[in-house]
Design an enzyme around this catalytic site. Structure first.
Site, PDB file in Angstrom:
ATOM      1  N   LYS A   9       3.499  -8.668  -4.824  1.00 48.15           N
ATOM      2  CA  LYS A   9       4.835  -8.524  -4.063  1.00 48.15           C
ATOM      3  C   LYS A   9       5.679  -7.428  -4.498  1.00 48.15           C
ATOM      4  O   LYS A   9       5.664  -6.947  -5.462  1.00 48.15           O
ATOM      5  CB  LYS A   9       5.618  -9.886  -4.343  1.00 48.15           C
ATOM      6  CG  LYS A   9       6.860 -10.069  -3.866  1.00 48.15           C
ATOM      7  CD  LYS A   9       7.426 -11.391  -4.043  1.00 48.15           C
ATOM      8  CE  LYS A   9       8.748 -11.828  -3.651  1.00 48.15           C
ATOM      9  NZ  LYS A   9       9.455 -12.941  -4.046  1.00 48.15           N
ATOM     10  N   SER A  25       0.967  -0.365  11.218  1.00 49.24           N
ATOM     11  CA  SER A  25       0.766  -0.471   9.946  1.00 49.24           C
ATOM     12  C   SER A  25       1.930  -0.080   9.163  1.00 49.24           C
ATOM     13  O   SER A  25       3.035   0.177   9.762  1.00 49.24           O
ATOM     14  CB  SER A  25      -0.277   0.319   9.373  1.00 49.24           C
ATOM     15  OG  SER A  25       0.139   1.846   9.383  1.00 49.24           O
ATOM     16  N   TYR A  58      -0.916  -4.088   8.077  1.00 53.64           N
ATOM     17  CA  TYR A  58      -1.864  -3.474   6.645  1.00 53.64           C
ATOM     18  C   TYR A  58      -1.122  -2.224   6.184  1.00 53.64           C
ATOM     19  O   TYR A  58      -0.508  -1.698   6.845  1.00 53.64           O
ATOM     20  CB  TYR A  58      -3.327  -3.211   7.127  1.00 53.64           C
ATOM     21  CG  TYR A  58      -3.466  -2.126   8.317  1.00 53.64           C
ATOM     22  CD1 TYR A  58      -3.623  -0.935   8.053  1.00 53.64           C
ATOM     23  CD2 TYR A  58      -3.229  -2.472   9.554  1.00 53.64           C
ATOM     24  CE1 TYR A  58      -3.642   0.123   8.834  1.00 53.64           C
ATOM     25  CE2 TYR A  58      -3.242  -1.559  10.578  1.00 53.64           C
ATOM     26  CZ  TYR A  58      -3.704  -0.193  10.335  1.00 53.64           C
ATOM     27  OH  TYR A  58      -3.718   0.908  11.260  1.00 53.64           O
TER      28      TYR A  58
END
Length: 114
Positions: A9, A25, A58
């Site tokens: 995170k 992305s 991603y």
């Protein structure tokens, strides 16, 4: 039994760019990726603190030390430069192993620096 748990995170990074004309992305400073134990092309969830938007995409490696946090392609419509976001990735693991697993959580400073 396998369960999905938080693996990594980046808490409260600031969007530095939004590039609508890119394939897709999130581009992230490689220093932040390393610190959070994330890799290029890893699936991530992005949560925008400013407007509540959530999306999956991603990672793409950004220039090391640049502080870049750039949403690309259609995702660029989900945040504005200056918005605060949380970037998370998850992993599947055995239920018992998950009980003791500790995710990598980082808290970037001003300029998205460590």
């Amino acid at each position: 039994m396998l369960i999905e748990v938080l693996k990594s995170k980046v808490h409260r990074a600031v969007i530095t760019e939004a590039n609508l004309n890119y394939v897709g992305s999130l581009t992230l400073d490689e220093d932040l990726m390393d610190a959070a134990n994330m890799i290029e092309n890893e699936k991530i969830q992005v949560v925008n603190v400013n407007n509540g938007e959530r999306l999956e995409t991603y990672l793409i490696k950004g220039q090391r030390g640049s502080g870049v946090v750039c949403l690309n392609g259609p995702a660029a419509r989900k945040a504005a430069v200056g918005d605060i976001i949380v970037i998370m990735s998850y992993a599947q693991m055995d239920f018992e192993a998950a009980k003791t697993f500790k995710p990598h959580v980082i808290f970037p400073k001003a300029g998205n620096k460590l």
